[in-house]
Design a protein around this motif. Structure first.
Motif, PDB file in Angstrom:
ATOM      1  N   VAL A  84       0.831  -1.195   0.000  1.00  0.00           N
ATOM      2  CA  VAL A  84       0.000   0.000   0.000  1.00  0.00           C
ATOM      3  C   VAL A  84       0.871   1.253   0.000  1.00  0.00           C
ATOM      4  O   VAL A  84       0.521   2.281  -0.571  1.00  0.00           O
ATOM      5  CB  VAL A  84      -0.983  -0.020   1.193  1.00  0.00           C
ATOM      6  CG1 VAL A  84      -0.288   0.244   2.505  1.00  0.00           C
ATOM      7  CG2 VAL A  84      -2.115   0.951   0.987  1.00  0.00           C
ATOM      8  N   ALA A  85       2.071   1.139   0.603  1.00  0.00           N
ATOM      9  CA  ALA A  85       2.977   2.289   0.662  1.00  0.00           C
ATOM     10  C   ALA A  85       3.597   2.583  -0.695  1.00  0.00           C
ATOM     11  O   ALA A  85       4.033   3.700  -0.954  1.00  0.00           O
ATOM     12  CB  ALA A  85       4.083   2.038   1.694  1.00  0.00           C
ATOM     13  N   ILE A 118       0.122   3.934  -3.198  1.00  0.00           N
ATOM     14  CA  ILE A 118      -0.455   5.279  -3.056  1.00  0.00           C
ATOM     15  C   ILE A 118       0.377   6.326  -3.800  1.00  0.00           C
ATOM     16  O   ILE A 118      -0.155   7.026  -4.655  1.00  0.00           O
ATOM     17  CB  ILE A 118      -0.650   5.641  -1.570  1.00  0.00           C
ATOM     18  CG1 ILE A 118      -1.762   4.775  -0.975  1.00  0.00           C
ATOM     19  CG2 ILE A 118      -0.992   7.113  -1.409  1.00  0.00           C
ATOM     20  CD1 ILE A 118      -1.949   4.941   0.510  1.00  0.00           C
ATOM     21  N   PRO A 119       1.702   6.417  -3.526  1.00  0.00           N
ATOM     22  CA  PRO A 119       2.451   7.422  -4.293  1.00  0.00           C
ATOM     23  C   PRO A 119       2.476   7.128  -5.791  1.00  0.00           C
ATOM     24  O   PRO A 119       2.400   8.056  -6.594  1.00  0.00           O
ATOM     25  CB  PRO A 119       3.858   7.352  -3.694  1.00  0.00           C
ATOM     26  CG  PRO A 119       3.914   6.090  -2.943  1.00  0.00           C
ATOM     27  CD  PRO A 119       2.533   5.787  -2.498  1.00  0.00           C
ATOM     28  N   LEU A 120       2.574   5.832  -6.150  1.00  0.00           N
ATOM     29  CA  LEU A 120       2.619   5.530  -7.578  1.00  0.00           C
ATOM     30  C   LEU A 120       1.336   5.946  -8.284  1.00  0.00           C
ATOM     31  O   LEU A 120       1.353   6.393  -9.422  1.00  0.00           O
ATOM     32  CB  LEU A 120       2.875   4.039  -7.807  1.00  0.00           C
ATOM     33  CG  LEU A 120       4.346   3.640  -7.786  1.00  0.00           C
ATOM     34  CD1 LEU A 120       4.478   2.135  -7.922  1.00  0.00           C
ATOM     35  CD2 LEU A 120       5.101   4.334  -8.909  1.00  0.00           C
ATOM     36  N   MET A 121       0.221   5.832  -7.566  1.00  0.00           N
ATOM     37  CA  MET A 121      -1.031   6.243  -8.179  1.00  0.00           C
ATOM     38  C   MET A 121      -0.970   7.732  -8.526  1.00  0.00           C
ATOM     39  O   MET A 121      -1.338   8.134  -9.632  1.00  0.00           O
ATOM     40  CB  MET A 121      -2.177   5.979  -7.208  1.00  0.00           C
ATOM     41  CG  MET A 121      -3.517   6.270  -7.800  1.00  0.00           C
ATOM     42  SD  MET A 121      -4.783   6.176  -6.558  1.00  0.00           S
ATOM     43  CE  MET A 121      -4.597   7.748  -5.782  1.00  0.00           C
ATOM     44  N   VAL A 122      -0.478   8.528  -7.574  1.00  0.00           N
ATOM     45  CA  VAL A 122      -0.377   9.967  -7.824  1.00  0.00           C
ATOM     46  C   VAL A 122       0.607  10.247  -8.959  1.00  0.00           C
ATOM     47  O   VAL A 122       0.348  11.066  -9.845  1.00  0.00           O
ATOM     48  CB  VAL A 122       0.047  10.688  -6.528  1.00  0.00           C
ATOM     49  CG1 VAL A 122       0.125  12.181  -6.771  1.00  0.00           C
ATOM     50  CG2 VAL A 122      -0.921  10.376  -5.407  1.00  0.00           C
ATOM     51  N   MET A 147      -5.333  -0.522  -6.952  1.00  0.00           N
ATOM     52  CA  MET A 147      -5.177   0.920  -6.809  1.00  0.00           C
ATOM     53  C   MET A 147      -4.743   1.593  -8.093  1.00  0.00           C
ATOM     54  O   MET A 147      -5.002   2.770  -8.284  1.00  0.00           O
ATOM     55  CB  MET A 147      -4.152   1.221  -5.708  1.00  0.00           C
ATOM     56  CG  MET A 147      -4.663   0.897  -4.319  1.00  0.00           C
ATOM     57  SD  MET A 147      -3.393   1.315  -3.123  1.00  0.00           S
ATOM     58  CE  MET A 147      -4.348   1.905  -1.778  1.00  0.00           C
TER      59      MET A 147
END
Lengths: 273, 286
Positions: free
Chosen positions: A118-119, A122-126, A214
């Motif tokens: 999850v860590a 989340i940044p990769l999605m952005v 995600m």
């Protein structure tokens, strides 16, 4: 002596129970995949029924499942290919040319596994949103390369280390250069374990769920995501279809069970010899 | 003797560059977003310093998620090792070589299944009305048994699936480890009329201490990847009784409010905690 015999019988029964627990739930899912809905939604579980292929026909005929299958094949295939092409040489260099950073490099590769998915997601999605690459196969392939590359390196270093040094030494005496030794000697000798390592990387990304959930919403959805969406359908659940899609999702990894068990065997043989 | 050789640099550099970029960019970016107040619906955010982190510590759902995650780690790692050692010894003691190979192959099957598949297989098996696992209870008592909707049993039921996957797999590894042990200490103990369980508790398990600790370490890392099981089986429910940290970060970032900065600060804390804990354990194991 009698107590000993009794113990063995009890032990065998426990083993058979464990084997039953390993196989039966999967077998039951397979059976349900061939049942009509009325045969699944029964007060008593049914072992004998008229089998139907409707569930598989429905699943395979659904565009979303088919698209998920194609996405999974392309994304897993490409990321495993890149992971193998870059990872196998890197693993060989770590195994055969140790220097003062080798330990750190190996720890770095392992530490990637510490990161909670999850860590990363989340940044990769952005990041992918900002690049305009969100929900594309390309972004998924790049993201999964992180997993496959690290896994291939981690599992291949011991495989290359098990190649007898004398063989490589003999090749060097015969005038082989370092690259020729890798391609013509080390790679073929270690091939069986290396195939296991690559197969493991494939199973890992084929089964991966959280990152795909995600990073994709429609175009690049992989098969596990599509299957999980089917399992969240409302009240009037099409159980047969669900079971069929779970079976479909599980077939590719199970095809590799022989290869993976072979890898396990060769990994532990080293210590006895 | 040692001539200049370009192979290590040529073989290592591309792989390490890619890994470094793919690992560090998201890590740095996660910290960067966590200091803002970005939301999914609003692509540009302002810097808010460590406000997200301060909010986390008064967030009762976050505290609850820490507890659930720690419980999950302890239960799944502990149970997996107990099952693995128990079944591994049984395989070694009670099964003839042919039988061993067949069982080892069967025990590998659950872990190779996609977790989504494993989760669904068991979710359906535990279905209160049509499930095969709950059927005996229903047949005897006439009452349906709904383990996944009961706050007291939901987490344990999901953990069972995890142990089903990993315990059986690790039992095969324990078997392989036992097979690599030299037979002499066992024979000596048998001559001294040691009981079978004494041979294992006093000789075999102490000899395998290091690899067993490594197994525990691997399982701790793998237990962090519980999301798939929980997402499919309970979605964190009933209530928040099975909401682990990754489940909560996911629902904050995606389902409920799209608060990616807040979710990101959670991810950063998880990253720091796991990196410190596992680096520490790894150095100790070495």
């Amino acid at each position: 002596m009698n107590a000993h015999k009794l113990g063995r019988v009890v032990g065998r029964i426990l083993l058979l129970l464990a084997a039953f627990s390993a196989v039966f739930p999967v077998f039951w899912t397979l059976l349900n995949a061939f049942k009509n809905r009325v045969d699944i939604v029964t007060p008593t579980p049914l072992f004998f029924f008229t089998p139907t292929l409707d569930n598989f026909a429905y699943v395979l005929g659904r565009e979303s499942v088919f698209a998920g299958l194609i996405n999974s094949l392309i994304i897993s295939g490409a990321s495993v290919l890149i992971g193998a092409l870059l990872g196998l040489p890197a693993a060989y260099a770590i195994a055969r040319y140790p220097n003062r950073w080798s330990g750190d490099i190996q720890f770095f590769v392992l530490s990637l596994r510490f990161l909670p998915p999850v860590a990363i997601a989340i940044p990769l999605m952005v990041i992918w949103l900002d690049f305009g690459l969100y929900d594309t196969r390309l972004s998924m392939i790049v993201t999964y390369t992180l997993l496959t590359l690290a896994t291939v390196i981690w599992l291949s270093v011991p495989a290359f280390a098990r190649v007898p040094k004398e063989v490589e030494e003999a090749a060097r005496v015969d005038g082989y250069g370092p690259y020729a030794i890798f391609f013509l000697i080390a790679l073929p000798i270690a091939l069986r374990s290396l195939i296991g390592a690559v197969a493991f990387a494939f199973v890992l990304v084929w089964n991966e769920f959280l990152i795909a959930l995600m990073l994709t919403t429609s175009d690049a959805k992989t098969l596990p995501i599509v299957a999980s969406e089917l399992t969240q359908l409302g009240r009037d659940v099409p159980w047969g279809i669900l079971n069929a899609s779970v079976v479909l999702l599980s077939i590719p990894p199970l095809l590799f069970i022989g290869v993976l068990s072979g890898m396990l065997n060769s990994a532990f043989k080293r210590k006895t010899s | 003797m040692k001539q200049k050789n370009s192979l290590p640099a040529v073989f290592l550099t591309p792989a390490m560059m890619i890994l470094a970029v793919l690992a560090f960019v998201p890590t740095v970016y996660a910290i960067y977003i966590s200091l803002q107040n970005r939301e999914l619906s609003r692509p540009v955010g302002d810097f808010v310093g460590i406000a997200n982190y301060i909010d986390l510590f008064s967030d009762r759902r976050f505290i609850n998620a820490i507890g659930v995650s720690l419980t999950w780690e302890a239960v799944t790692v502990g149970m997996t090792l107990i099952v693995a050692v128990g079944l591994g010894i049984l395989l070694f003691e009670c099964a003839a070589p042919r039988m061993r190979n067949i069982l080892a192959l069967l025990f590998l099957m659950p872990v190779i299944l996609p977790r989504v598949s494993a989760a669904f297989v068991w979710k359906f098996a535990f279905h209160p009305l049509y499930g095969i696992a709950t059927y005996p209870y229903k047949a005897i008592t006439g009452q349906p048994l709904d383990l996944l909707s009961n706050p007291a049993t939901a987490l344990a039921t999901v953990a069972l699936v995890d142990v089903w996957q990993w315990g059986l797999f690790f039992s095969v590894i324990v078997l392989k480890l036992l097979e690599t042990l030299p037979p002499q200490p066992f024979e000596a103990a048998r001559l001294d009329h040691a009981r079978t369980w004494e041979i294992y508790t006093h000789i075999a398990i102490p000899m395998l201490k290091a690899p067993l600790i490594s197994l525990a370490f691997v399982k701790m890392i793998e237990s962090l990847r519980a999301f798939d099981l929980i997402y499919v089986m309970t979605r964190g429910g009933p209530g928040i009784t099975t909401e682990t940290l990754d489940m909560y970060a996911f629902s904050q970032g995606f389902i409920e409010s799209g608060r990616i900065s807040y979710a990101s600060s959670m991810a950063v804390l998880m990253m720091i905690a796991t990196s410190i804990a596992f680096t520490f354990i790894w150095k100790r194991v070495q």
